[in-house]
Enzyme design. Structure first.
Site, PDB file in Angstrom:
ATOM      1  N   TYR A   1       6.009 -29.182  37.881  1.00  0.00           N
ATOM      2  CA  TYR A   1       5.704 -27.977  37.111  1.00  0.00           C
ATOM      3  C   TYR A   1       5.922 -26.721  37.958  1.00  0.00           C
ATOM      4  O   TYR A   1       6.793 -25.921  37.687  1.00  0.00           O
ATOM      5  CB  TYR A   1       4.264 -28.045  36.579  1.00  0.00           C
ATOM      6  CG  TYR A   1       3.910 -26.902  35.661  1.00  0.00           C
ATOM      7  CD1 TYR A   1       4.351 -26.893  34.338  1.00  0.00           C
ATOM      8  CD2 TYR A   1       3.148 -25.828  36.108  1.00  0.00           C
ATOM      9  CE1 TYR A   1       4.045 -25.834  33.485  1.00  0.00           C
ATOM     10  CE2 TYR A   1       2.830 -24.770  35.254  1.00  0.00           C
ATOM     11  CZ  TYR A   1       3.276 -24.783  33.952  1.00  0.00           C
ATOM     12  OH  TYR A   1       2.978 -23.735  33.113  1.00  0.00           O
TER      13      TYR A   1
ATOM     14  N   SER B   1       7.796 -26.358  29.678  1.00  0.00           N
ATOM     15  CA  SER B   1       7.322 -24.978  29.702  1.00  0.00           C
ATOM     16  C   SER B   1       7.828 -24.293  30.975  1.00  0.00           C
ATOM     17  O   SER B   1       9.043 -24.169  31.167  1.00  0.00           O
ATOM     18  CB  SER B   1       5.800 -24.944  29.577  1.00  0.00           C
ATOM     19  OG  SER B   1       5.342 -23.657  29.260  1.00  0.00           O
TER      20      SER B   1
ATOM     21  N   ASP C   1       7.135 -23.343  17.960  1.00  0.00           N
ATOM     22  CA  ASP C   1       6.607 -22.977  19.273  1.00  0.00           C
ATOM     23  C   ASP C   1       6.500 -21.461  19.359  1.00  0.00           C
ATOM     24  O   ASP C   1       7.507 -20.760  19.474  1.00  0.00           O
ATOM     25  CB  ASP C   1       7.519 -23.511  20.385  1.00  0.00           C
ATOM     26  CG  ASP C   1       6.891 -23.373  21.770  1.00  0.00           C
ATOM     27  OD1 ASP C   1       5.930 -22.594  21.911  1.00  0.00           O
ATOM     28  OD2 ASP C   1       7.356 -24.040  22.705  1.00  0.00           O
TER      29      ASP C   1
ATOM     30  N   HIS D   1       4.234 -25.808  20.873  1.00  0.00           N
ATOM     31  CA  HIS D   1       4.442 -25.922  22.310  1.00  0.00           C
ATOM     32  C   HIS D   1       4.010 -27.298  22.832  1.00  0.00           C
ATOM     33  O   HIS D   1       4.253 -27.626  23.986  1.00  0.00           O
ATOM     34  CB  HIS D   1       3.663 -24.812  23.021  1.00  0.00           C
ATOM     35  CG  HIS D   1       4.139 -24.555  24.419  1.00  0.00           C
ATOM     36  ND1 HIS D   1       5.446 -24.238  24.712  1.00  0.00           N
ATOM     37  CD2 HIS D   1       3.488 -24.574  25.614  1.00  0.00           C
ATOM     38  CE1 HIS D   1       5.574 -24.074  26.026  1.00  0.00           C
ATOM     39  NE2 HIS D   1       4.399 -24.275  26.593  1.00  0.00           N
TER      40      HIS D   1
END
Length: 683
Positions: free
Chosen positions: A457, A537, A620, A655
């Site tokens: 991430y 993301s 989203d 999302h």
């Protein structure tokens, strides 16, 4: 087997050009930003047709889906929580679209309380949180339709589940903070006047008080609006309901802190911290004594106390001082539970309210422990423990004795004894040591031919801690390896670690990930022909950057709901709030040039790319799907090699939160099928 792929849809180009500091930047796919336009909808349908055509030809796709369905089909529980005289818990029988909320009186039989599966025919309307009055007699729950961040709030009596008053609409990024049984505080934005609700800017958050029985249009503005514009405003009450706590922020890092003493009508809102430089929250209180968790002068966080009569930082006194491990604190049974992050795994200590250490809690293994929250009068708390080979298990913890007992064991068909997880520390490009946990079946030959999925991430101070994934069984059972790297930009080692992956240091994040892949290849866990990479993301941005910076390093890439246009991300919904991490193209010429260089959408050039399956949701409204649409169009245009470039656009999905079980299983099946097909492994 070779797949006969349909040609990619023809994606028209427009002559849109933006100028930043004298540099002209073409944006030929700008038209795909309009999610309401007919030509955008037609493009989505055409792209999904190409994707479905490709995936449907993978011979074992359906077998993977069926095995995932079998693996998923066991009862899943949440830890129980007390509200009024009842204990409440969530349960999913196995393949239900959404988990059902039950309640139980003492040792009596549980009864169904709320079933979100009845909220919509296709299971895509989800319940995103429920908040009860202190006496448990009323509750307010939030509904998300199709995964949207915009919510409706429904108020009910818990005795008969009958609705009370009107449904609140247009609520976003909000908690519900009840004050007595008269009403509650909540936050929202004005509905966007320009653009669609999906992509329109949401910049000024407002904190309201809703009095039961009155229309939402008359709700009282408590904080925010034109007088004190803030992008994010949150509110909650201390357990005794004496203090209303208000946190405000303009980005995802750092917040102001306020409180209002509700014990006397007319008391003013008092400022505690008047800047956005640090993270600050009031954990609890004892009378007028406030307990504040902060990273002011303490990048790993500490717990301080201060009297509400003089609450400014100059008067703060350390209660649980900073250590070298990142601290969070919960309360239960009149105790403080200090939860530390030690090399991305949990260490938990129990303190009394005076800050005296009572014990270190013995956890089942090395992994992630979460929970430890309860009302002040409770004698026990619950926590959930998991790691990559330890399915989520709920324990009951006796506060007085410190004993943990098994409460609910996972029913997933998986034998942890056959698998192992090991943590390694590898050097990044600049020599920084980065932790990574690698999981595989015992006895796996490290010969460079193992299919491996590398996940990361690297942003917003988010810490990736070990957690079991039912989906990953598909990979591990078939000789595959799962690796998670804890990159800079995350919160694993406090705010310094976070800042080393922000703005003009964002390349550190990408270098950390490249070094992880190179480590795994060097040590024969895999090779570039068997390596797949994944992130969602901000992690989708990471994977987009890998596609443009090092397409030679891996075979398959999964950028999910990614931030891929770094020059325009701040133009949509609450995207401007991410500027602390990213900076914006308008900040300075240096910042523009830095973003322009790595922005995945802009960095693409014709070349030989790995197999890519981009995923996004048509609802989203966090990272708008235009990011993925534009990136997919340009990548399909620039792909000169034979590997497929697909975009999988989930309809009635946002999302990620609130997806139905069927949606999750289908997406995971498609991911594994695409990965195995493109690394040449027969499943």
């Amino acid at each position: 087997m070779n797949i006969k792929a349909l040609p990619y849809p023809h994606t028209k180009k427009v002559d849109t050009v933006d100028t930043y500091f004298g540099t002209q930047v073409p944006d030929p796919y700008r038209w795909l930003e309009d999610d309401r336009a007919e030509d955008t909808k037609e493009w989505v349908i055409a792209e999904n047709k190409v994707t479905e055509n490709y995936l449907s030809q993978i011979p074992y796709r359906e077998a993977i889906r069926k095995q995932l369905e079998t693996l998923w089909n066991y009862a899943k529980y949440s830890a129980p929580f007390k509200e009024g005289k009842y204990s409440y818990f969530y349960k999913n029988d196995g393949l239900q679209s959404q988990a059902v909320l039950y309640r139980q009186l003492g040792d009596g039989a549980p009864e169904m309380f709320l079933d979100p599966n009845t909220f919509s025919k296709d299971g895509t309307t989800s319940m995103q949180g429920i908040d009860f009055t202190k006496d448990g007699s009323m509750a307010a729950y939030q509904l998300s339709e199709g995964g949207s961040d915009w919510r409706k709030v429904i108020i009910i009596n818990t005795a008969d589940k009958g609705t009370v008053g009107d449904t609140l609409t247009d609520v976003k990024f909000s908690g519900i903070a009840w004050h007595g049984n008269d009403g509650f505080y909540y936050s929202s934005y004005d509905n966007p006047k320009e653009g669609s609700q999906l992509s329109g800017m949401t910049d000024h958050h407002k904190l309201f008080y809703h009095k039961l029985g009155t229309p939402q249009s008359t709700d009282k503005l408590i904080f925010g609006g034109d007088a004190t514009p803030r992008r994010y405003i949150g509110a909650y009450l201390t357990e005794d309901e004496r203090f209303l706590v208000i946190t405000t922020a303009n980005t995802t890092t750092g917040n102001e802190l306020y409180f209002q003493d509700l014990s006397k009508p007319g008391n003013p809102i008092v400022n505690v911290v008047d800047n956005f430089d640090n993270e600050n929250s009031i954990i609890c209180n004892q009378g007028s004594m406030l307990y504040i968790l902060t990273n002011l002068y303490s990048p790993y966080y500490k717990l301080v106390t201060v009297d509400a009569s003089s609450p400014k930082p100059i008067y703060w006194k350390d209660l649980i001082p900073q250590t070298k491990n990142v601290l969070t604190v919960t309360t239960g049974g009149g105790k403080l539970f200090a939860e530390y992050l030690k090399d991305a795994t949990s260490l938990v200590e129990q303190y009394n309210m005076d800050g005296k250490l009572e014990r270190t809690i013995v956890l089942p293994s090395v992994g992630t422990a979460s929970g430890f929250g309860a009302k002040i009068e409770e004698k026990e708390v619950y926590y959930t423990f998991t790691n990559y080979v330890y399915p989520s298990t709920i324990f009951k913890y006796d506060i007085a004795s410190g004993q943990s007992t098994l409460y609910k064991k996972s029913g997933v068909k998986f034998d942890p004894e056959q698998y192992q997880s090991e943590q390694v520390f590898y050097p990044s490009k600049d020599g920084t040591k980065i932790p990574m946990i690698i999981t595989f079946k015992k006895g796996t030959a490290l010969n460079g031919k193992n299919p491996l999925l590398l996940y990361a991430y690297g942003g917003f101070g988010v810490s990736l801690t070990p957690a079991f994934s039912t989906s990953n069984i598909i990979l591990l059972e078939h000789g595959g390896i799962y690796a998670v790297a804890n990159l800079r930009g995350g919160g694993e080692y406090g705010e310094k670690w976070h800042k080393q992956g922000t703005k003009l240091k964002k390349q550190n994040v990408f270098d950390d990930f490249i070094a992880a892949a190179e480590y795994l290849i060097k040590h024969k866990y895999t090779s570039k022909d068997y390596l797949a990479i994944s992130g969602g993301s901000n992690g989708g941005l990471l994977i987009g950057a890998m596609i443009t910076q090092r397409p030679d390093l891996f075979k398959v890439a999964f950028p999910a709901v990614g931030v891929l246009d770094m020059l325009r991300y701040n133009k949509f919904t609450a995207g401007a709030g991410w500027s602390y991490d990213y900076g914006t193209a308008e900040d300075s010429q240096e910042m523009f040039e830095y973003l322009y260089k790595y922005s995945p959408y802009h960095a693409l050039k014709p070349g030989n790319f790995p197999a890519v399956m981009i995923t996004t949701g048509d609802h989203d409204d966090r990272v708008v799907p235009a990011h993925s649409f534009k990136f997919a169009a340009r990548l399909q245009e620039d792909q000169q090699g034979p590997a497929p470039v697909l975009i999988r656009i989930e309809t009635k999905a946002g999302h990620g939160a609130g997806k139905s079980t069927a949606q999750v299983i289908n997406e995971q099946a498609d991911k594994w099928a695409f990965m195995f097909q493109n690394i040449g492994i027969t499943w």
